[in-house]
Design a protein around this motif. Structure first.
Motif, PDB file in Angstrom:
ATOM      1  N   ALA A 102       0.838  -1.208   0.000  1.00 20.13           N
ATOM      2  CA  ALA A 102       0.000   0.000   0.000  1.00 20.13           C
ATOM      3  C   ALA A 102       0.869   1.253   0.000  1.00 20.13           C
ATOM      4  N   ARG A 103       1.937   1.239   0.799  1.00 19.99           N
ATOM      5  CA  ARG A 103       2.824   2.406   0.838  1.00 19.99           C
ATOM      6  C   ARG A 103       3.581   2.562  -0.478  1.00 19.99           C
ATOM      7  N   CYS A 104       3.985   1.440  -1.058  1.00 24.52           N
ATOM      8  CA  CYS A 104       4.696   1.481  -2.336  1.00 24.52           C
ATOM      9  C   CYS A 104       3.792   2.027  -3.437  1.00 24.52           C
ATOM     10  N   ARG A 105       2.517   1.654  -3.398  1.00 32.80           N
ATOM     11  CA  ARG A 105       1.564   2.164  -4.389  1.00 32.80           C
ATOM     12  C   ARG A 105       1.524   3.693  -4.353  1.00 32.80           C
ATOM     13  N   LEU A 106       1.535   4.241  -3.157  1.00 28.16           N
ATOM     14  CA  LEU A 106       1.569   5.696  -3.007  1.00 28.16           C
ATOM     15  C   LEU A 106       2.885   6.269  -3.532  1.00 28.16           C
ATOM     16  N   SER A 107       3.998   5.626  -3.183  1.00 26.66           N
ATOM     17  CA  SER A 107       5.309   6.134  -3.601  1.00 26.66           C
ATOM     18  C   SER A 107       5.446   6.145  -5.115  1.00 26.66           C
ATOM     19  N   VAL A 108       4.953   5.094  -5.776  1.00 30.01           N
ATOM     20  CA  VAL A 108       4.999   5.048  -7.239  1.00 30.01           C
ATOM     21  C   VAL A 108       4.188   6.199  -7.819  1.00 30.01           C
ATOM     22  N   ALA A 109       2.989   6.404  -7.293  1.00 30.41           N
ATOM     23  CA  ALA A 109       2.128   7.467  -7.814  1.00 30.41           C
ATOM     24  C   ALA A 109       2.702   8.851  -7.520  1.00 30.41           C
ATOM     25  N   TYR A 110       3.360   9.001  -6.372  1.00 25.61           N
ATOM     26  CA  TYR A 110       3.995  10.276  -6.023  1.00 25.61           C
ATOM     27  C   TYR A 110       5.264  10.519  -6.840  1.00 25.61           C
ATOM     28  N   GLY A 111       5.847   9.448  -7.382  1.00 29.63           N
ATOM     29  CA  GLY A 111       7.111   9.575  -8.085  1.00 29.63           C
ATOM     30  C   GLY A 111       8.309   9.527  -7.163  1.00 29.63           C
ATOM     31  N   ASP A 112       8.134   8.963  -5.970  1.00 29.86           N
ATOM     32  CA  ASP A 112       9.233   8.831  -5.011  1.00 29.86           C
ATOM     33  C   ASP A 112       9.945   7.505  -5.291  1.00 29.86           C
ATOM     34  N   VAL A 113      10.910   7.550  -6.188  1.00 34.93           N
ATOM     35  CA  VAL A 113      11.567   6.333  -6.671  1.00 34.93           C
ATOM     36  C   VAL A 113      12.310   5.610  -5.554  1.00 34.93           C
ATOM     37  N   THR A 114      13.026   6.366  -4.732  1.00 34.00           N
ATOM     38  CA  THR A 114      13.820   5.751  -3.663  1.00 34.00           C
ATOM     39  C   THR A 114      12.933   4.981  -2.692  1.00 34.00           C
ATOM     40  N   ALA A 115      11.846   5.617  -2.256  1.00 30.36           N
ATOM     41  CA  ALA A 115      10.940   4.959  -1.312  1.00 30.36           C
ATOM     42  C   ALA A 115      10.273   3.747  -1.949  1.00 30.36           C
ATOM     43  N   ALA A 116       9.871   3.875  -3.212  1.00 25.90           N
ATOM     44  CA  ALA A 116       9.216   2.756  -3.893  1.00 25.90           C
ATOM     45  C   ALA A 116      10.170   1.574  -4.032  1.00 25.90           C
ATOM     46  N   ASP A 117      11.403   1.844  -4.450  1.00 26.50           N
ATOM     47  CA  ASP A 117      12.396   0.769  -4.588  1.00 26.50           C
ATOM     48  C   ASP A 117      12.636   0.063  -3.256  1.00 26.50           C
ATOM     49  N   ARG A 118      12.725   0.855  -2.194  1.00 30.56           N
ATOM     50  CA  ARG A 118      12.969   0.279  -0.869  1.00 30.56           C
ATOM     51  C   ARG A 118      11.845  -0.677  -0.472  1.00 30.56           C
ATOM     52  N   ASP A 119      10.605  -0.248  -0.680  1.00 25.47           N
ATOM     53  CA  ASP A 119       9.478  -1.096  -0.288  1.00 25.47           C
ATOM     54  C   ASP A 119       9.349  -2.318  -1.193  1.00 25.47           C
ATOM     55  N   LEU A 120       9.640  -2.154  -2.476  1.00 28.08           N
ATOM     56  CA  LEU A 120       9.576  -3.296  -3.388  1.00 28.08           C
ATOM     57  C   LEU A 120      10.590  -4.367  -2.988  1.00 28.08           C
ATOM     58  N   GLU A 121      11.790  -3.940  -2.624  1.00 29.68           N
ATOM     59  CA  GLU A 121      12.807  -4.906  -2.197  1.00 29.68           C
ATOM     60  C   GLU A 121      12.402  -5.578  -0.893  1.00 29.68           C
ATOM     61  N   ALA A 122      11.822  -4.807   0.018  1.00 26.39           N
ATOM     62  CA  ALA A 122      11.385  -5.375   1.296  1.00 26.39           C
ATOM     63  C   ALA A 122      10.286  -6.412   1.086  1.00 26.39           C
ATOM     64  N   VAL A 123       9.334  -6.105   0.200  1.00 21.86           N
ATOM     65  CA  VAL A 123       8.250  -7.049  -0.075  1.00 21.86           C
ATOM     66  C   VAL A 123       8.802  -8.310  -0.736  1.00 21.86           C
ATOM     67  N   ALA A 124       9.711  -8.140  -1.700  1.00 23.65           N
ATOM     68  CA  ALA A 124      10.291  -9.301  -2.378  1.00 23.65           C
ATOM     69  C   ALA A 124      10.994 -10.220  -1.380  1.00 23.65           C
ATOM     70  N   THR A 125      11.685  -9.625  -0.423  1.00 24.37           N
ATOM     71  CA  THR A 125      12.379 -10.417   0.598  1.00 24.37           C
ATOM     72  C   THR A 125      11.384 -11.156   1.485  1.00 24.37           C
ATOM     73  N   LEU A 126      10.317 -10.473   1.876  1.00 21.40           N
ATOM     74  CA  LEU A 126       9.320 -11.090   2.747  1.00 21.40           C
ATOM     75  C   LEU A 126       8.568 -12.211   2.040  1.00 21.40           C
ATOM     76  N   LEU A 127       8.320 -12.028   0.743  1.00 16.05           N
ATOM     77  CA  LEU A 127       7.565 -13.053   0.014  1.00 16.05           C
ATOM     78  C   LEU A 127       8.395 -14.306  -0.206  1.00 16.05           C
ATOM     79  N   ALA A 128       9.628 -14.121  -0.676  1.00 17.88           N
ATOM     80  CA  ALA A 128      10.547 -15.257  -0.883  1.00 17.88           C
ATOM     81  C   ALA A 128       9.839 -16.433  -1.545  1.00 17.88           C
ATOM     82  N   GLY A 129       9.267 -16.161  -2.720  1.00 20.56           N
ATOM     83  CA  GLY A 129       8.591 -17.230  -3.457  1.00 20.56           C
ATOM     84  C   GLY A 129       7.154 -17.428  -3.049  1.00 20.56           C
ATOM     85  N   GLY A 130       6.535 -16.387  -2.462  1.00 16.42           N
ATOM     86  CA  GLY A 130       5.153 -16.499  -2.009  1.00 16.42           C
ATOM     87  C   GLY A 130       4.164 -16.579  -3.151  1.00 16.42           C
ATOM     88  N   GLY A 131       2.878 -16.634  -2.802  1.00 16.38           N
ATOM     89  CA  GLY A 131       1.823 -16.859  -3.779  1.00 16.38           C
ATOM     90  C   GLY A 131       1.509 -15.657  -4.638  1.00 16.38           C
TER      91      GLY A 131
END
Length: 405
Positions: A102-131
């Motif tokens: 949800a926060r990344c969705r806002l960051s993408v729309a705001y154009g905050d690349v650094t924040a969006a990248d950070r959250d995308l990496e965090a989600v990818a790590t948490l999912l680790a092959g999730g559904g």
């Protein structure tokens, strides 16, 4: 679901109460598209599960639902507050994924690349092959961020991964991903920096055809959401053959306006104006200028910087004036040419509009002013008619621009 919630409350089963709130909020903010009510239910449910001592899991998920709903109706600042409040509890695992998305969705729309990248990496790590339930939104956000940066190949790769690595049958997620894929191809073509990947386009069109065919069997609310994204898909395809078809983009505007989702509606207005400007005629230019003004007002009110910049760039190329928050020639933001759009409102309507601009729902405004929710709905309808707008975000933008500084 309301009956299930009442039954769970009467039976004194806390976990069932939490589940009932979660399912009801999901339905209201999702397929049923009664988003403002869904946000209220989600936030009320978050408070209730804390009272019941259920821990943070249900609260976190309910607040994530509320934040997503607030994003959809254009109340982005309030969505930020909800997310920040939920993240203070330091959720982990799956509980954190929804909030980070949800926060990344806002960051993408705001154009905050650094924040969006950070959250995308965090989600990818948490999912680790999730559904697929979380992987597809993750890859869709990656594609969206890459497109705003002009990195069309990265957007294509994210979409291709979504179609290849998951076996999701969620029609809404698939339609959303397909739109991003077709948009990436259209953006690459329009930028003249790359060729259209015909194989990818063929595959994406197959996906949209399958989604359209399958959605016929879905419940009407789900079908309506899918149809809204498919309208964007169809319009994007028209950009692959040239400047785009204005009528298809007008259809997308209509669908998203009806759903009261200002962000995709503003994007569709931009594309409709872009397509119109390839035609000749004074009336066509005037219509394009009006669409760009409306889209710009929405983007400005939301804080959607990448979208706003693209609108401004198109207007500049076409030599059309675009009002800004600091400079709005008398009547430029209003097709009627009235110097003060708010002059037509009654004192009570101005009072209601001010509270709408604060992000309050009709129910909350009614409680604040001690009048019924139904009466507030009537006031809001009159405000929309007088200001010639269709969404709360557009009305709020006019209020914020015209209020005394």
């Amino acid at each position: 679901m309301r009956q299930a919630l009442a039954t769970a409350e009467r039976a004194g089963r806390p976990e069932d109460v939490g589940l009932a709130y979660l399912h009801l909020a999901d339905l209201l903010t999702g397929p049923l598209n009664v988003i403002e009510e869904g946000v209220v239910v989600a936030r009320r449910g978050a408070d209730r599960v804390v009272e019941l001592g259920l821990g943070r899991t249900f609260e976190t998920r309910l607040l994530a639902v509320a934040a997503t709903g607030l994003f959809r109706v254009g109340q982005w600042a309030e969505a930020e507050k909800v997310i920040a409040d939920a993240l203070r509890h330091r959720p982990s695992g799956a509980d954190a994924v929804e909030l980070l998305l949800a926060r990344c969705r806002l960051s993408v729309a705001y154009g905050d690349v650094t924040a969006a990248d950070r959250d995308l990496e965090a989600v990818a790590t948490l999912l680790a092959g999730g559904g697929a339930r979380h992987v597809l939104p993750l890859l869709t956000l990656r594609a969206g961020l890459a497109m705003w940066q002009g990195r069309h190949d990265e957007a294509r790769q994210a979409v291709a991964r979504g179609l290849t690595e998951t076996r999701s049958d969620d029609l809404v997620l698939l339609a959303t991903l397909a739109w991003h894929g077709l948009r990436a191809e259209a953006e690459a073509y329009a930028s003249r920096t790359g060729r259209i990947d015909l194989t990818a386009v063929r595959r994406l069109r197959q996906v949209t055809h399958r989604v359209r065919r399958t959605s016929v069997q879905a419940a009407r609310p789900v079908r309506d959401v899918v149809d809204a994204f498919l309208a964007l898909c169809t319009a994007e395809v028209s950009r692959l053959d040239g400047p785009g078809e204005p009528a298809l983009w007008a259809r997308a505007v209509e669908v998203w306006d009806r759903r009261n989702h200002p962000y995709p509606a503003a994007y569709a207005r931009l594309r409709q104006a872009e397509a119109l400007l390839t035609r000749r005629g004074r009336d066509v230019t005037a219509t394009a200028a009006r669409l760009l003004r409306q889209a710009h007002e929405t983007a400005q009110a939301l804080g959607a910087r990448p979208l706003r910049e693209e609108i401004t760039a198109l207007a500049t190329r076409a030599r059309l004036p675009i009002p800004t928050a600091d400079h709005d020639p008398a009547g430029a933001g209003n097709p009627s040419g009235t110097p003060d759009e708010l002059a037509a409102l009654t004192p009570r309507e101005r009072e209601v509009l001010a509270l709408v601009a604060e992000g309050l729902t009709n129910r909350e405004i009614g409680q604040r002013l001690f009048i019924s929710e139904r009466t507030i709905g009537v006031h809001v309808s009159h405000i929309f008619d007088k200001l010639q707008v269709r969404t709360r975000v557009q009305a709020s933008a006019i209020h914020l621009r015209r209020r005394p500084r």
